[in-house]
Design an enzyme around this catalytic site. Structure first.
Site, PDB file in Angstrom:
ATOM      1  N   ASN A 278      74.375  38.128  49.304  1.00 49.01           N
ATOM      2  CA  ASN A 278      73.010  38.190  49.861  1.00 49.01           C
ATOM      3  C   ASN A 278      72.258  36.866  49.903  1.00 49.01           C
ATOM      4  O   ASN A 278      71.492  36.627  50.823  1.00 49.01           O
ATOM      5  CB  ASN A 278      72.197  39.290  49.164  1.00 49.01           C
ATOM      6  CG  ASN A 278      72.032  39.063  47.688  1.00 49.01           C
ATOM      7  OD1 ASN A 278      72.748  38.268  47.084  1.00 49.01           O
ATOM      8  ND2 ASN A 278      71.086  39.755  47.101  1.00 49.01           N
TER       9      ASN A 278
ATOM     10  N   GLU B  27      73.686  38.121  36.198  1.00 52.93           N
ATOM     11  CA  GLU B  27      72.462  38.378  36.981  1.00 52.93           C
ATOM     12  C   GLU B  27      72.793  39.565  37.871  1.00 52.93           C
ATOM     13  O   GLU B  27      73.543  39.428  38.842  1.00 52.93           O
ATOM     14  CB  GLU B  27      72.110  37.154  37.843  1.00 52.93           C
ATOM     15  CG  GLU B  27      71.857  35.874  37.064  1.00 52.93           C
ATOM     16  CD  GLU B  27      70.561  35.897  36.279  1.00 52.93           C
ATOM     17  OE1 GLU B  27      69.677  36.703  36.617  1.00 52.93           O
ATOM     18  OE2 GLU B  27      70.440  35.133  35.313  1.00 52.93           O
ATOM     19  N   LEU B  28      72.240  40.742  37.540  1.00 55.38           N
ATOM     20  CA  LEU B  28      72.766  41.967  38.165  1.00 55.38           C
ATOM     21  C   LEU B  28      71.723  42.698  39.009  1.00 55.38           C
ATOM     22  O   LEU B  28      70.743  42.113  39.432  1.00 55.38           O
ATOM     23  CB  LEU B  28      73.353  42.860  37.066  1.00 55.38           C
ATOM     24  CG  LEU B  28      74.365  42.149  36.151  1.00 55.38           C
ATOM     25  CD1 LEU B  28      74.838  43.057  35.033  1.00 55.38           C
ATOM     26  CD2 LEU B  28      75.547  41.611  36.950  1.00 55.38           C
TER      27      LEU B  28
ATOM     28  N   CYS C  19      68.153  41.297  45.218  1.00 56.03           N
ATOM     29  CA  CYS C  19      68.168  41.946  43.895  1.00 56.03           C
ATOM     30  C   CYS C  19      66.757  42.305  43.459  1.00 56.03           C
ATOM     31  O   CYS C  19      66.521  43.385  42.936  1.00 56.03           O
ATOM     32  CB  CYS C  19      68.818  41.027  42.875  1.00 56.03           C
ATOM     33  SG  CYS C  19      68.114  39.372  42.880  1.00 56.03           S
TER      34      CYS C  19
ATOM     35  N   LYS D 216      83.857  31.242  43.405  1.00 56.74           N
ATOM     36  CA  LYS D 216      84.487  32.390  44.098  1.00 56.74           C
ATOM     37  C   LYS D 216      83.357  33.093  44.860  1.00 56.74           C
ATOM     38  O   LYS D 216      82.557  33.833  44.288  1.00 56.74           O
ATOM     39  CB  LYS D 216      85.176  33.277  43.059  1.00 56.74           C
ATOM     40  CG  LYS D 216      85.236  34.766  43.324  1.00 56.74           C
ATOM     41  CD  LYS D 216      85.949  35.186  44.575  1.00 56.74           C
ATOM     42  CE  LYS D 216      85.780  36.687  44.791  1.00 56.74           C
ATOM     43  NZ  LYS D 216      85.132  37.010  46.064  1.00 56.74           N
ATOM     44  N   PRO D 217      83.248  32.830  46.177  1.00 55.18           N
ATOM     45  CA  PRO D 217      82.155  33.432  46.948  1.00 55.18           C
ATOM     46  C   PRO D 217      82.468  34.871  47.334  1.00 55.18           C
ATOM     47  O   PRO D 217      83.609  35.323  47.221  1.00 55.18           O
ATOM     48  CB  PRO D 217      82.104  32.547  48.197  1.00 55.18           C
ATOM     49  CG  PRO D 217      83.503  32.060  48.367  1.00 55.18           C
ATOM     50  CD  PRO D 217      84.134  31.998  46.996  1.00 55.18           C
ATOM     51  N   ALA D 218      81.460  35.589  47.812  1.00 52.18           N
ATOM     52  CA  ALA D 218      81.673  36.953  48.309  1.00 52.18           C
ATOM     53  C   ALA D 218      82.605  36.899  49.522  1.00 52.18           C
ATOM     54  O   ALA D 218      82.561  35.957  50.316  1.00 52.18           O
ATOM     55  CB  ALA D 218      80.338  37.571  48.688  1.00 52.18           C
TER      56      ALA D 218
ATOM     57  N   GLU E 221      70.022  51.988  43.256  1.00 53.08           N
ATOM     58  CA  GLU E 221      69.559  50.769  43.932  1.00 53.08           C
ATOM     59  C   GLU E 221      69.880  50.876  45.421  1.00 53.08           C
ATOM     60  O   GLU E 221      71.038  51.080  45.790  1.00 53.08           O
ATOM     61  CB  GLU E 221      70.266  49.539  43.348  1.00 53.08           C
ATOM     62  CG  GLU E 221      69.806  48.240  43.998  1.00 53.08           C
ATOM     63  CD  GLU E 221      70.563  46.996  43.525  1.00 53.08           C
ATOM     64  OE1 GLU E 221      71.748  47.102  43.147  1.00 53.08           O
ATOM     65  OE2 GLU E 221      69.953  45.911  43.559  1.00 53.08           O
TER      66      GLU E 221
ATOM     67  N   GLY F 159      75.754  39.641  40.799  1.00 50.50           N
ATOM     68  CA  GLY F 159      76.387  40.729  41.548  1.00 50.50           C
ATOM     69  C   GLY F 159      75.913  42.065  41.019  1.00 50.50           C
ATOM     70  O   GLY F 159      74.870  42.157  40.357  1.00 50.50           O
ATOM     71  N   SER F 160      76.705  43.099  41.285  1.00 52.22           N
ATOM     72  CA  SER F 160      76.278  44.449  40.908  1.00 52.22           C
ATOM     73  C   SER F 160      76.490  44.680  39.410  1.00 52.22           C
ATOM     74  O   SER F 160      77.315  44.017  38.767  1.00 52.22           O
ATOM     75  CB  SER F 160      77.077  45.476  41.708  1.00 52.22           C
ATOM     76  OG  SER F 160      78.446  45.292  41.433  1.00 52.22           O
TER      77      SER F 160
HETATM   78  P1  NAP Z   1      79.325  42.783  44.061  1.00 49.99           P
HETATM   79  O1  NAP Z   1      80.056  43.770  44.854  1.00 49.99           O
HETATM   80  O2  NAP Z   1      79.162  43.023  42.604  1.00 49.99           O
HETATM   81  O3  NAP Z   1      80.084  41.371  44.298  1.00 49.99           O
HETATM   82  C1  NAP Z   1      79.654  40.188  43.678  1.00 49.99           C
HETATM   83  C2  NAP Z   1      80.844  39.247  43.520  1.00 49.99           C
HETATM   84  O4  NAP Z   1      81.755  39.809  42.569  1.00 49.99           O
HETATM   85  C3  NAP Z   1      81.648  39.048  44.802  1.00 49.99           C
HETATM   86  O5  NAP Z   1      82.111  37.707  44.864  1.00 49.99           O
HETATM   87  C4  NAP Z   1      82.813  40.017  44.613  1.00 49.99           C
HETATM   88  O6  NAP Z   1      83.953  39.675  45.363  1.00 49.99           O
HETATM   89  C5  NAP Z   1      83.069  39.869  43.128  1.00 49.99           C
HETATM   90  N1  NAP Z   1      83.808  40.993  42.546  1.00 49.99           N
HETATM   91  C6  NAP Z   1      83.942  42.258  43.036  1.00 49.99           C
HETATM   92  N2  NAP Z   1      84.699  43.003  42.205  1.00 49.99           N
HETATM   93  C7  NAP Z   1      85.055  42.199  41.172  1.00 49.99           C
HETATM   94  C8  NAP Z   1      85.847  42.374  39.990  1.00 49.99           C
HETATM   95  N3  NAP Z   1      86.411  43.549  39.702  1.00 49.99           N
HETATM   96  N4  NAP Z   1      85.993  41.325  39.146  1.00 49.99           N
HETATM   97  C9  NAP Z   1      85.413  40.139  39.422  1.00 49.99           C
HETATM   98  N5  NAP Z   1      84.664  39.894  40.530  1.00 49.99           N
HETATM   99  C10 NAP Z   1      84.478  40.914  41.384  1.00 49.99           C
HETATM  100  O7  NAP Z   1      77.849  42.528  44.629  1.00 49.99           O
HETATM  101  P2  NAP Z   1      77.364  42.387  46.137  1.00 49.99           P
HETATM  102  O8  NAP Z   1      77.456  43.702  46.817  1.00 49.99           O
HETATM  103  O9  NAP Z   1      78.001  41.193  46.786  1.00 49.99           O
HETATM  104  O10 NAP Z   1      75.819  42.014  45.890  1.00 49.99           O
HETATM  105  C11 NAP Z   1      74.825  42.950  45.692  1.00 49.99           C
HETATM  106  C12 NAP Z   1      74.512  43.169  44.223  1.00 49.99           C
HETATM  107  O11 NAP Z   1      74.192  41.938  43.587  1.00 49.99           O
HETATM  108  C13 NAP Z   1      73.280  44.043  44.046  1.00 49.99           C
HETATM  109  O12 NAP Z   1      73.442  44.936  42.974  1.00 49.99           O
HETATM  110  C14 NAP Z   1      72.183  43.025  43.746  1.00 49.99           C
HETATM  111  O13 NAP Z   1      71.056  43.558  43.077  1.00 49.99           O
HETATM  112  C15 NAP Z   1      72.934  42.047  42.915  1.00 49.99           C
HETATM  113  N6  NAP Z   1      72.260  40.745  42.909  1.00 49.99           N
HETATM  114  C16 NAP Z   1      71.639  40.332  41.753  1.00 49.99           C
HETATM  115  C17 NAP Z   1      70.939  39.122  41.743  1.00 49.99           C
HETATM  116  C18 NAP Z   1      70.252  38.629  40.490  1.00 49.99           C
HETATM  117  O14 NAP Z   1      69.953  37.430  40.432  1.00 49.99           O
HETATM  118  N7  NAP Z   1      69.994  39.475  39.500  1.00 49.99           N
HETATM  119  C19 NAP Z   1      70.868  38.351  42.908  1.00 49.99           C
HETATM  120  C20 NAP Z   1      71.523  38.803  44.051  1.00 49.99           C
HETATM  121  C21 NAP Z   1      72.217  40.002  44.040  1.00 49.99           C
HETATM  122  P3  NAP Z   1      84.264  40.400  46.777  1.00 49.99           P
HETATM  123  O15 NAP Z   1      83.156  40.018  47.695  1.00 49.99           O
HETATM  124  O16 NAP Z   1      85.574  39.824  47.147  1.00 49.99           O
HETATM  125  O17 NAP Z   1      84.282  41.881  46.493  1.00 49.99           O
END
Ligand code: NAP
Length: 478
Positions: A148, A246-247, A280, A171-173, A376, A224-225
């Protein structure tokens, strides 16, 4: 990918296709890294961490400042790339690149003044010893980031880790890694060694998991999530590496009966529609005093009807699309579920053109519904929950497993401060949406929104370990 300073394909030639989410047009492919590609990068980083730890701070600061300059010089190209690969509207994409450069420069400047301590002779019996501390790097830091704010979130992690002498693997998304690959290439051109900053594309389950379990990686910084955060914390614990998380969030936006309604509506719209609701700390639950409920909905409808939808690359567009079709389908099903649980649909509710989503108001939302607590929604949805007293508002706001940020709209400083002190979250914005981040702020959440704080005021310390040096019996009292 860029491993050890060289452009690299996946060892098995696997690829990920990157599409423009607004048009579904094919943009490019990136490698889908295999396990052996990840090990190669980790091995390269072992030499990188020694080179960079022995590079003086002034030199690291100079190179990082040059990176910030180079990003600013390429701002338009990077912003167009970001907008194309994620559907972020171009005005916001330019803002993200600009703030990313500022963030990198800010960490570099702060690193020049990141001092250790000299301790006092406060303990009886050892007053002739001099003790001082120095911050030493952790070693190799893996930065795993979401789709995002793909550039800004890497900027925070990478700059803090590099400024303090760590080697970094990004490691980007998988949805949108292209702009980051350009950014890493630009930074390498400014003098960061190729084994000090690397970028690996590929699935989180392969690349992210290996980075989390490998003992040669000393820290993981994930945005991430919450689900991925929990799994990384579990894996990282086996090698006792530092894990910064940071979730997710389900942030409340609280409108008291004395609030300025025009300001509240403007803050609600900006706080929910920025980045098409995929932030987030977006305001995700709208807690409105019962006496202003009807007026709030009427004015919100008016404001939403004026928002300019369109192509993300058009300068006039105020609201773009979601990251992919699955994301749009997920938001639609979350709305459907909330309606089945008793909420009333006031407007919107549907995806269109695959990834675009109608701004949606859900009324009559109550605390027994998932959306009011732990669900969420990453899209333009305004669930409206009414309350009678300030205490009720706090109770509803705190009923979530998340606790990232919050916004409170009121003319009363006393009421705002009382509510702010009672909310379980990392930051409270008074007279604005909680959709707010200052680059210096210790940004981060309470509860299941993560741990650790990210921002120039604190992350340099998190990316280092403090060593104490003791000079015994050297202090001669005059
Ligand atoms: P996500 O699905 O958790 O992915 C985040 C990163 O983790 C991606 O690079 C993803 O790779 C990787 N990943 C996925 N599965 C993994 C695993 N099993 N082990 C290690 N890494 C793994 O999150 P998203 O959908 O991209 O982003 C949305 C979430 O991020 C929301 O919940 C949002 O609230 C949260 N967020 C939090 C903040 C904050 O600062 N608190 C800021 C922004 C976003 P792939 O893309 O290859 O799956």
């Amino acid at each position: 990918m860029i491993i050890d300073g060289k452009r690299a394909d996946a060892s098995d030639r696997g690829v990920i296709r990157i599409l423009n989410p607004a048009t579904q047009e094919f943009i490019d492919i990136v490698p889908k890294a295999t396990a052996s590609d990840v090990y190669q990068a980790i091995d390269a980083a072992q030499a990188g961490k020694r080179i960079w730890a022995n590079t003086p701070t002034h030199e690291r600061v100079r190179i990082l400042s040059r990176c910030a300059d180079a990003i600013e010089e390429h701002l338009e190209d990077l912003a167009q790339s970001l907008s194309r690969e994620m559907g972020k509207i171009i005005q916001e994409a330019r803002g993200e690149i600009r703030v990313s450069a500022q963030t990198i420069r800010g960490y570099a400047e702060a690193a020049a003044h990141h001092y250790g301590k000299t301790l006092t002779d406060s303990q009886k019996g050892i007053e002739k010893d001099i003790l001082f501390t120095r911050h030493e790097p952790l070693g190799v830091v893996a930065c795993i980031t979401p789709f995002n704010y793909p550039v800004l979130l890497v900027a925070h992690k990478m700059a803090a880790a590099l400024a303090t002498g760590n080697a970094v693997i990004v490691k980007p998304a998988s949805d949108n890694p292209l702009t980051l690959i350009k950014l890493v290439a630009l930074c390498l051109e400014q003098g960061i060694p190729g084994n000090v900053l690397q970028i690996i594309t590929g699935s989180g389950e392969v690349v992210g998991k290996i980075l989390a379990e490998n003992p040669k990686v000393n820290a993981i910084s994930l945005t991430g999530s919450t689900e991925v955060g929990i799994s990384l914390a579990e894996t990282g614990a086996k090698t006792l590496k530092r894990v910064f998380l940071e979730l997710g969030g389900n942030d409340p936006f609280i409108v008291l009966d004395d609030a300025d309604i025009s300001k509240a509506i403007a803050a609600a719209v900006e706080g929910r529609l920025e980045n098409a609701g995929q932030t987030c700390c977006s305001s995700k639950r709208f807690l409105v005093h019962e006496s202003i409920h009807d007026l709030f909905i009427k004015k919100l409808l008016e404001a939403l009807s004026k928002i300019k939808h369109g192509s993300p690359q058009d300068d006039e567009t105020e609201y773009g699309c979601l990251i992919n079709g699955n994301a749009a389908q997920k938001v639609e099903s979350q709305i459907q579920k909330t309606i089945e649980q008793g909420a009333k649909l006031i407007c919107g509710g549907h995806a269109y053109n695959i990834t675009y989503f109608e701004p949606t108001i859900l009324d009559d939302v109550t605390l027994d519904m998932d959306i009011a607590k732990d669900m969420e929604v990453f899209g333009p949805v305004f669930p409206i929950i009414t309350f009678k007293t300030d205490e009720d508002a706090v109770k509803i706001a705190n009923a979530s497993r998340y606790g990232l940020q919050a916004g409170v709209m009121t003319k009363s400083v006393d009421r705002a401060m009382h509510i702010a002190a009672s909310l379980q979250c990392g930051a409270v914005v008074i007279n604005g949406s909680g959709n707010y981040r200052h680059i210096e702020q210790p940004f981060g959440g309470y509860k299941m929104s993560g741990f650790g704080r990210e921002g120039i005021s604190g992350t340099l310390a998190e990316m280092t370990q403090e060593k104490t040096y003791v000079l015994k019996d050297v202090l001669i009292q005059p």
